[in-house]
Structures are given as C-alpha cells and as structure tokens.
Enzyme design. Structure first.
Site, short mmCIF file in Angstrom:
data_model
loop_
_atom_site.label_atom_id
_atom_site.label_comp_id
_atom_site.label_asym_id
_atom_site.label_seq_id
_atom_site.Cartn_x
_atom_site.Cartn_y
_atom_site.Cartn_z
N ARG A 115 0.84 -1.21 0.00
CA ARG A 115 0.00 0.00 0.00
C ARG A 115 0.87 1.26 0.00
NH1 ARG A 115 -2.50 3.55 3.83
NH2 ARG A 115 -4.75 3.85 3.54
N GLN A 247 -10.76 2.56 0.23
CA GLN A 247 -10.47 3.54 1.28
C GLN A 247 -9.39 4.51 0.85
OE1 GLN A 247 -7.36 3.15 3.46
NE2 GLN A 247 -8.11 3.48 5.54
#
Length: 309
Positions: A115, A247
C-alpha cells in the site's frame, strides 16, 4: 465501563524512535518486529533511528507506523486488555485488519508495505499535499473546495475537515482561507491522499489482494469500522477487499465512525501508536467518552493500572 475500542493512528503522527521501548521490553512486540524486519529489511532502522525526512516518505511511513501502532495493541494484549471493536485512521485501518482477525499480522504488514509503495508512486505522479481547516462551516468549505479544485477528504470532528489536492491548488486554497481569516494547519504528509488521484493505487492494491492468495482473508472476529462507510466491515471476502482498497481514494468519515461506535456501546477509546490526535477527535465528538493513549512503556503502565482498578 462499557466496551473498549482500539484506535490506530495514521500518517502525520510518526517520529523517529517511536515504539522503541515497547520493542525492547515487550516480548510479543520484539518477536513480531523481527518477523517484520525479515519481510522488509531496513524497516527497524528507519523507524527507530531514521530521520524525520526519511519517515515522511509514504513508502517508509506506512510500514514504520504500522509497527508502532500494532506494538501498542500487542503490549496491551500482553497485559490482558483487548478491544471489543477497532478502527484505524487511513493507514491505521490496515493495523485494524490485523487486530480484528481479518488478516494475520504478517500479511497485514505485507499489505501495508505494498500500500505504501503504491501510494508513494501515485504521490510522485501527482504532487500534492493536505491541510486541516479549522472552525469553518462545512458547506462553505465544500463550496470553496469545489471552486479551487481540491477535495474535502477527512471529516475528523466538529470544526475540523482535512482538504487534499495538488500542491498548486492547495496553495490557492490557503490564500483564499487567509483572505477569509480562516485557520488552517498544513499536514506532514507527502501526497494528495484520499482523492481520485489515488485511484490507480487503489485499483492496483485491489489486484494485489485478489490475486495473491497469501493474504488469506478471514471474517473479522470483532467489528472493524470502515473509514469509507463509518460502519462495520462486511464479512464476505469481496466486500472486505473492496473496503480496504477503495479507502485509499475515498474520504475518511471519522466523526461518523466514532458516533456509530458509541451507539453500539463503546465508551472507552484507547489510541494505539504515536500522538494523541485520534483521542482528541473523540473528545470533540463524544465529550463523555473515556480516552487513553498508549505509545510507550510509561503510557502502557498508566493505562493498565487505570483499567484494572
């Protein structure tokens, strides 16, 4: 006391040396840090003795801050304190994936490394920054953001909304805010996070999660409240992947998250990781809530003593 929630800090709260005494003194923390170091060599050096500038890079911040956050949760667990629900602010939501049982600690760490790398790559393509705007009418700020071409992304608490966007447009926003005599605070982050500029990173992380079966996604055994929806995560694999990947490019609805947790009986919030930002938000949202912070041995001892009275 009713129910306890653990809250996990996000980017901007990092500092060199965070988690050092927990690493040195708590066996569970020391052991997991060793596993993390084997997965991503150099992480402990960056975290414990790195420079602030080094830690500001998103691809470094995220693995290091993940470890600082989860260290506090492991230390609390070693002292018999466990949560009834969890939530994490942005990056902190990946820590919550591990503490809720959706991912193993090892796989959550692998995920946060991926990420961070993807978001760093996106941030280098689209130079941007973020600024917290204080005590401005929500509708007025949203209108101003639309006019300038930036995005209100983090709804932190009453009177504080974070805006994200490209650097030149954030500078233009600051000028307009100054003209209106509105208060704002630039944030120590390295990109236009939680905006459409992160869409490519979101899609790449989704591919990673769907293709790489090593992540072994499970149903949560305690509720994990989503930044995007402010409600508990779904329990199906597809819904879980959608939640933590989307998100990245969507708003953090923190104020609604805390309100929803309170409605489910959470009355005690422990912020795990550096800083006291999240418990500060909680006090603004739910003034009657009990709040604590654990980031080192002293704060750990204080919280354990208080909750065991």
């Amino acid at each position: 006391m009713g129910k306890i929630a653990f809250l996990f800090a996000g980017q901007g709260s990092q500092y060199p040396g965070m988690g050092k005494d927990l690493f040195e003194e708590i066996n569970e923390v020391h052991d997991f840090f060793g596993i993390a170091e084997a997965i991503r060599p150099g992480t402990l050096s960056q975290m414990l003795v790195g420079t602030e500038e080094e830690l500001k890079r998103t691809d470094n911040t995220q693995p290091c801050l993940f470890l600082a956050d989860i260290a506090s949760a492991l230390a609390l667990g070693a002292n018999g304190i466990t949560p009834d629900a969890v939530a994490g602010f942005s990056l902190g939501e990946v820590v919550a994936l591990a503490v809720s049982g959706i991912l193993s600690k090892e796989n959550a760490f692998k995920l946060v490394c991926k990420r961070g790398a993807l978001m760093q790559e996106a941030a280098e393509k689209e130079k941007g920054s973020m600024v917290a705007v204080l005590k401005m009418d929500k509708g007025e700020l949203q209108e101003l953001c639309s006019e300038v071409g930036v995005y209100p992304v983090n709804y932190n608490c009453p009177g504080q909304i974070v805006v994200s966007g490209k650097e030149d447009k954030i500078e233009k926003l600051k000028e307009k805010l100054s003209d209106k005599k509105a208060r704002f605070i630039p944030l120590s982050v390295g990109g236009p996070f939680h905006t459409p500029y992160m869409k490519e990173a979101s899609e790449e992380l989704r591919k990673e999660a769907k293709v790489n079966m090593l992540y072994n996604i499970n149903k949560p055994y305690i509720p994990l409240y989503s930044n995007r929806t402010a409600k508990p995560y779904p329990v199906d694999k597809e819904g879980i992947i959608q939640s933590f990947t989307e998100q990245i490019s969507n708003s953090v609805n923190w104020e609604d998250t805390i309100k929803n947790m309170t409605e489910e009986g959470i009355d005690t919030f422990i912020e795990c990781g550096p800083g006291k930002t999240l418990t500060g938000f909680v006090k603004r949202i739910v003034p009657q809530a009990q709040t604590y912070n654990v980031c080192d041995l002293d704060s750990l001892k204080s919280v354990v003593e208080e909750l065991n009275k």
